[in-house]
Design a protein around this motif. Structure first.
Motif, short mmCIF file in Angstrom:
data_model
loop_
_atom_site.label_atom_id
_atom_site.label_comp_id
_atom_site.label_asym_id
_atom_site.label_seq_id
_atom_site.Cartn_x
_atom_site.Cartn_y
_atom_site.Cartn_z
N ASN A 1 0.86 -1.17 0.00
CA ASN A 1 0.00 0.00 0.00
C ASN A 1 0.90 1.24 0.00
OD1 ASN A 1 -1.70 2.23 0.92
ND2 ASN A 1 -3.25 0.64 1.25
N ILE A 2 1.12 1.78 -1.18
CA ILE A 2 2.11 2.85 -1.35
C ILE A 2 1.75 4.06 -0.49
CG2 ILE A 2 3.24 4.40 -3.00
CD1 ILE A 2 2.52 2.28 -5.19
N LEU A 3 0.48 4.47 -0.54
CA LEU A 3 0.08 5.68 0.19
C LEU A 3 0.33 5.53 1.69
CD1 LEU A 3 -1.24 8.43 0.56
CD2 LEU A 3 -3.48 7.31 0.43
N GLN A 4 -0.04 4.40 2.26
CA GLN A 4 0.12 4.24 3.71
C GLN A 4 1.60 4.20 4.09
OE1 GLN A 4 -2.40 4.71 5.83
NE2 GLN A 4 -3.57 5.06 3.97
N LEU B 1 2.83 7.80 3.99
CA LEU B 1 2.36 8.52 5.19
C LEU B 1 3.18 8.12 6.41
CD1 LEU B 1 -1.54 8.45 4.72
CD2 LEU B 1 -0.12 10.50 4.86
#
Lengths: 502, 157
Positions: B25-28, B31
């Protein structure tokens, strides 16, 4: 001596209004026992301090730390239920607000919490969906799609895994009821998601919460843990795990397919539909994506019956709507009432009029993509159909009032600039149209616009409305075109004398 | 001095390494990196991509897409001025100008001494207590231009 038990909201906006300072000032006082509750939603009165009395809760409004002696002595308090802003509401989804502690599971249960889930567990999934059908509940996030239809499709689609996703990306400016639910009554959202999971046979749940709501995310995580510890997440013989996932500031991620892309960790770009998420959503599996408020409405429907819900509202908009007042009014706050009252009635009953020195100019309903209404158009009933007929939207229930200081050309430029910033870029009408729209409005603002530019904005708006992939591009022209429609002189007066028409 | 961010990057990446069949999960992950390091330095994109088993372009694409992900180090204190409709109606624009005048910077910029970065935010759900300014994670409501100095002064260090 027994300490005085006082109630004070711990909601983000209540804290911003001074509840945090009050709590800090009083925390050393042994004679005070502060109970931090959810917020009433009457934010113009915050900080509100309440105390039990034989007649019900007594309230002191706009309290400062020095007010303690009169509160302690019980002097000059107002019965909370006598405050017109609150008394005139029909609180069902928001019944607990201001009453309970958000994370006190026993209080949620003593107010009827988890009765809806128990009912759902005693019914077949098909019967749960039937109850939602009878309730005639429509999605509260903006699209107003019949909830039972989605559930039916997800139920009937065969798959190893199915998902329930709460859309907590409350991006429409002027709206805050989802934030209030997550911070103030988190078990209600969990219960709604569990009922949905039971109905469609889902294995896992996600709450996609915007980055701007850190307190909501923290409260939800604690509530999920508490519910899990109590075994309340056990469903169909397994634990229904709910995870809070944080977004990163993209408005379009409130669109359900962009949200799913973002949940999978990619760029939040809108997917073409069909297939709809109820057939192929998260990781290609059947997924129910619904707004936080929609899920929070469901426990009462199961506990009290679909017919109870359907008995409120108008022919095609049943139940209550959570309106959120903001802008230049005296009494901004949350208003839950049945559908059907006119916009004028809502403003007259609840807004308290304009703040001193302000005169009404226009009201925008439904967030940054919502239409503007001048004074002459306020007699529209608040329901999905009347708004659709008028080319407007209720959206997520945001109502923002603008005063005479508002420059309509600048406001229109602001709206188009917003869409240009937030467009995901997938479809041309939105990606290019919003930039061209912003440029035209900048030209008019700079005094360089021509009469044809207003025509051009109309043409551009028609293209964006007809050909955009999602509501961002499709709705973006509305606030601009309604501003031109109702305040044409402001636009014409800024056109260039050279080629402009007065 | 420079070793610490690097080691925490590796720690974060190690804890985020996807375990099959879980998908990356690139976004997580970005973040999480931002949480640990303060921002996501562009030079780390290839390393992040390598650990996640995705392409550099996929990571760079996510990094550039989301407004809240930073590819450059922000000032020690980030100021967010809400430009949502309720804040705009309640003269949030005047508050923004007061901050710009005080700090002599534009939106998106950092003060030369690295103390403040000024950002616009788009609605934090505080519309009923608007206009809203967030300073170093702390939220202020019903803000007037005259309050700006007293809000920012304690953080000018």
């Amino acid at each position: 001596m027994k300490p005085t038990r006082l109630y004070l909201a711990n909601d983000t906006s209540a804290r911003a209004a001074g509840a945090g300072r009050l709590a800090d000032a009083w925390k050393e006082r042994p004679e005070v026992q502060l109970v931090r509750t959810s917020a009433r939603g009457a934010f113009y009165l915050e900080p509100i301090v309440e105390q039990d009395s034989p007649q019900g809760r007594l309230a002191w409004i706009n309290v400062s730390p020095d007010d303690f002696p009169r509160i302690e002595s019980g002097l000059e308090g107002t019965l909370i239920d006598s405050i017109p802003f609150l008394r005139q509401q029909t609180r069902h989804t928001f019944a607990n607000f201001g009453v309970t502690e958000p994370l006190a599971l026993d209080e949620y249960q003593s107010q009827g919490g988890f009765k809806g889930l128990i009912t759902a567990l005693n019914l077949s999934p098909e019967a749960v969906i039937e109850e939602i059908k009878i309730s005639r509940l429509r999605g509260r996030g903006g699209a107003a799609f019949p909830v039972w239809t989605k559930w039916q499709i997800a139920r009937q689609t065969e798959a190893d895994d199915k998902y329930v996703v709460a859309n907590a990306d409350e991006g429409d400016a002027g709206t805050y009821c989802d934030r209030m639910i997550m911070e103030g009554d988190p078990f209600r959202l969990i219960e709604g998601m569990l009922i949905c999971a039971r109905a469609i046979g889902a294995t896992r749940g996600y709450i996609y919460c915007r980055h701007e709501y850190p307190a909501a995310a923290a409260t939800m995580r604690t509530a999920i843990r508490k519910a899990m510890d109590e075994g309340l997440l056990d469903l169909n013989g397994a634990s229904f795990e709910i995870e809070v996932i944080i977004g990163a500031g993209s408005y379009v991620c409130g669109e359900e397919t962009a949200l799913l892309e973002s949940l999978e960790g990619r760029r939040g770009v809108v997917r073409a539909k069909p297939p709809y998420p109820a057939v192929a959503g998260l990781y290609g599996r059947p997924t129910i994506v619904s707004n936080v408020l929609t899920f929070a409405t469901i426990p009462n429907i199961l506990a009290r019956g679909g017919a109870w819900h359907a008995s409120m509202g108008t022919e095609r908009s049943r139940g209550t709507i959570a309106l959120q007042l903001g802008g230049r009014v005296k009494q901004p706050g949350l208003v839950e009432i049945p559908f059907g009252r006119t916009l004028r009635q809502v403003l007259e009953q609840f807004s308290g009029g304009m703040v001193p020195g302000s005169r009404f100019k226009a009201v925008q309903v439904g967030g940054p993509l919502g239409s503007l209404f001048p004074e002459s158009n306020l007699d529209i009933p608040i329901c999905y159909d009347a708004f659709a007929e008028a080319g407007a939207i209720l959206g997520h229930g945001g109502i923002v009032v603008y005063d005479q200081d508002t420059d309509m050309v600048e406001l229109s430029r602001h709206f188009m600039a917003f869409t240009a910033d937030e467009s995901c870029g997938k479809c041309t009408p939105c990606r290019v149209g919003s930039v061209r729209g912003r440029e035209i409005l900048e030209r008019i603002q700079a005094g360089q616009g021509r009469a044809e530019d207003l025509e051009l904005l109309h043409d551009l708006g028609d293209t964006m409305k007809a050909a955009s992939l999602c509501a961002l591009g499709g709705r973006a022209p509305y606030p601009v075109l309604t501003a031109i429609e109702h305040f044409p002189k402001e636009f014409r007066s800024k056109l260039s004398a050279f080629g402009g028409q007065q | 001095m420079t070793a610490r961010p690097k080691s925490s990057l590796e720690e974060v990446l190690e804890s985020c390494r996807p375990v099959p069949p879980a998908k990356p999960n690139i976004l997580q992950v970005l973040l999480a990196v931002q949480e640990a390091v303060g921002y996501v330095p562009t030079k780390h994109v290839p390393r992040i991509a390598q650990v996640l088993g995705v392409t550099d372009a996929q990571v760079a694409g996510v990094l550039s897409y989301y407004p809240d992900l930073r590819a450059e180090s922000p000032g020690r204190c980030v100021i967010g001025v809400c430009m949502g409709e309720s804040c705009t109606a309640n003269h949030g624009g005047r508050v923004l100008r007061a901050i710009q005048d005080l700090l002599s910077i534009d939106v998106g910029d950092m003060t030369p001494n690295g103390r403040f970065t000024l950002d616009k935010v788009y609605c934090v759900g505080n519309c009923a207590v608007s206009p809203t300014v967030i300073v170093g994670g702390e939220l202020y409501g019903r803000v007037t231009p005259s309050q700006i100095l007293s809000i920012l002064e304690p953080r000018n260090k």
